[in-house]
Design a protein around this motif. Structure first.
Motif, short mmCIF file in Angstrom:
data_model
loop_
_atom_site.label_atom_id
_atom_site.label_comp_id
_atom_site.label_asym_id
_atom_site.label_seq_id
_atom_site.Cartn_x
_atom_site.Cartn_y
_atom_site.Cartn_z
N ALA C 15 -20.02 -52.35 -20.06
CA ALA C 15 -18.84 -51.58 -19.63
C ALA C 15 -18.82 -50.20 -20.26
CB ALA C 15 -17.57 -52.35 -19.97
N GLY C 16 -19.89 -49.83 -20.92
CA GLY C 16 -19.93 -48.57 -21.66
C GLY C 16 -19.71 -47.35 -20.81
N LEU C 17 -19.26 -46.29 -21.44
CA LEU C 17 -19.04 -45.02 -20.75
C LEU C 17 -19.78 -43.92 -21.52
CD1 LEU C 17 -15.19 -45.41 -20.20
CD2 LEU C 17 -16.94 -45.51 -18.41
N PRO C 18 -21.11 -44.02 -21.59
CA PRO C 18 -21.85 -43.02 -22.36
C PRO C 18 -21.81 -41.66 -21.68
CG PRO C 18 -23.37 -44.40 -21.14
CD PRO C 18 -22.00 -44.97 -20.92
N PRO C 19 -21.86 -40.59 -22.48
CA PRO C 19 -21.90 -39.26 -21.87
C PRO C 19 -23.28 -38.97 -21.31
CG PRO C 19 -22.10 -39.09 -24.24
CD PRO C 19 -21.92 -40.55 -23.93
N GLY C 20 -23.40 -37.94 -20.52
CA GLY C 20 -24.70 -37.50 -20.04
C GLY C 20 -25.13 -38.20 -18.76
N HIS C 21 -26.41 -38.08 -18.44
CA HIS C 21 -26.93 -38.60 -17.19
C HIS C 21 -27.12 -40.11 -17.26
CE1 HIS C 21 -29.09 -38.61 -13.40
NE2 HIS C 21 -30.06 -39.29 -13.97
N VAL C 22 -26.50 -40.80 -16.33
CA VAL C 22 -26.46 -42.26 -16.34
C VAL C 22 -26.84 -42.75 -14.95
CG1 VAL C 22 -24.80 -44.15 -16.36
CG2 VAL C 22 -24.78 -42.48 -18.20
N ARG C 23 -27.62 -43.85 -14.87
CA ARG C 23 -28.04 -44.35 -13.55
C ARG C 23 -27.38 -45.67 -13.18
NH1 ARG C 23 -29.32 -40.77 -10.07
NH2 ARG C 23 -30.35 -42.30 -8.76
#
Lengths: 229, 116, 103
Positions: C15-23
């Protein structure tokens, strides 16, 4: 044929490259003058890249032509072969890259996955994050595939989206939306229409529309019409 | 919601899909070709993923309001600068020159490079 | 070699919401699905996006979610009733191993 044969009606738009000073007012109405900022940016970047020797004008033209030569007819050939040759169909499902390679297609660096539609399972492909598309097999994607509306709604309301394409499926058929989020590219193998047993592979390929390989439609029926259940 | 990347559209509401066919314009085809040539070998100035990251980094308003190939050409510009292929100064100078051309001369229909 | 997960295994998307480019699309984060294919391993696109090598490679899976699981807590939206989807409809997505947790 001569590229500058002006006896035919002027339906092609490649009348350029003549000597500077040639009056284009007669032969160039179909090239749109740039009007948007980004169209001017395209000119600026292209001219700079050519001046600096990074790209050549010839290469850009060749690349444009190479993409124009790729079209859904490629994918349709693959589907028609899968319909008529069961061993090929199984190889296509097991290893898409190798099987399309048999017919002369290359899908570099990506995994090509063929998805077979059946009476009980209908695949439709979308890319919710960008606009991933199997271009080597289907050509440049249609505008709607890249649109905000298709990319947002398809995973949430696939049957409403299908209906807008004129495709309605029974509730007993599982609609499986395939979100092309990573290194795979998907080719849908639509169901072979009924009454096509006697048709040649070439005739079958003509029934395989682009949209049927994306999964927003089914293949045309044997009389060439939309196959609505 | 700020956690949603501007390009991450899955599940958002939207209007009807315009399913009409569209023939790409000359500008669009050239942008497409440039992107492919710059990205693939032998040049390979950037990876597809860098292109995606660059498009996602556009101002949300720009992303929302821009056409598909407009986003592409903005990404090409940003990546050419990031990779040191072209400088911002020379792009701005060239752009000013292109925009100042008289009507009918701006298209660059006559390639100025190696075409004789 | 199929990596840390097996076909048929129930998995949950981080459920993470990491910053940056995510696929991994936002609509699937925190959702539970079943791994239906293993595609092999690929350089990590979330690193490739920043000009890095993307190594070590990550295993990539196709995970299948039921529509009513994917949209379970959408207030005021009844997908089956309004014809958006049928009870048996599904959504499949390609998800890298770093985004998947065993249940």
């Amino acid at each position: 044929m001569s590229p500058h044969d002006h006896t035919d009606d002027h339906t092609h738009d490649h009348h350029h490259g003549d000597a500077a000073g040639h009056d284009h007012t007669t032969f160039q109405p179909d090239i749109k003058e740039p009007s948007e900022d980004w169209e001017f940016l395209e000119i600026a970047l292209r001219e700079l890249l050519i001046e600096k020797g990074v790209l050549s004008a010839r290469e850009i033209q060749d690349e444009i032509e190479a993409w124009e030569n790729k079209s859904p007819e490629g994918g349709a050939r693959i589907v028609a072969r899968a319909w008529t040759d069961d061993a090929y169909r199984q190889r296509l499902l097991a290893d898409g890259n190798a099987a399309v390679g048999e017919l002369g297609f290359t899908v570099e660096a990506l995994k090509l996955v063929a998805l077979e539609n059946t009476e009980t399972l209908h695949h439709m492909v979308v890319c919710t994050l960008c606009s991933c598309y199997p271009r080597p097999l289907l050509g440049v994607p249609p505008l709607w595939y890249k649109s905000r509306e298709y990319r947002s709604r398809t995973v949430r309301e696939p049957r409403a989206v299908l209906k807008e394409f004129g495709t309605e499926l029974p509730v007993t058929t599982e609609v499986r939306v395939v979100d092309s989020t990573a290194d795979c590219r998907y080719l849908v193998i639509p169901r072979r229409p009924e009454g096509t047993e006697g048709l040649s592979e070439t005739a079958l390929a003509a029934l395989v529309s682009r949209d049927s390989m994306i999964g927003t439609a089914e293949a045309f029926s044997s009389d060439g019409k939309r196959n609505i259940l | 919601m700020t956690d949603r990347a501007i390009s991450d559209l899955g599940g958002l509401a939207g209007g009807p899909i315009d399913i009409s066919e569209h023939q790409p314009t000359l500008s669009e085809r050239r942008i497409d070709a440039m992107m492919m040539l710059l990205r693939k070998k032998p040049r390979a100035f950037w990876a597809t993923d860098e292109n995606r990251r660059t498009i996602e980094s556009l101002e949300p308003k720009t992303y929302e309001e821009s056409a598909y190939y407009e986003r592409w050409v903005l990404a090409i510009r940003a990546l050419l600068i990031e990779k040191g292929v072209l400088s911002e100064t020379e792009i701005e100078a060239k752009l000013a020159e292109v925009c100042a051309r008289p009507a009918g001369g701006a298209n660059g229909d006559q390639p100025s490079g190696d075409r004789q | 070699m199929t990596g840390p997960h097996t076909i048929g295994e129930t998995v949950r998307v981080s459920a993470g919401l990491p910053p940056g480019h995510v696929r991994t699309p936002l609509f699937l984060r925190g959702r539970t699905g079943v791994g239906i294919r293993h595609f092999g391993d690929f350089p990590n696109p979330e690193r490739l996006a920043y000009g890095l090598s993307g190594l070590p490679k990550l295993h990539l899976y196709q995970v299948l979610f039921r529509m009513d699981e994917a949209w379970a807590d959408e207030a005021g939206k009844e997908g089956v009733e309004d014809g958006a989807y049928a009870p048996g409809d599904t959504v499949a997505a390609d998800i890298y191993e770093t985004w998947l947790e065993p249940l």
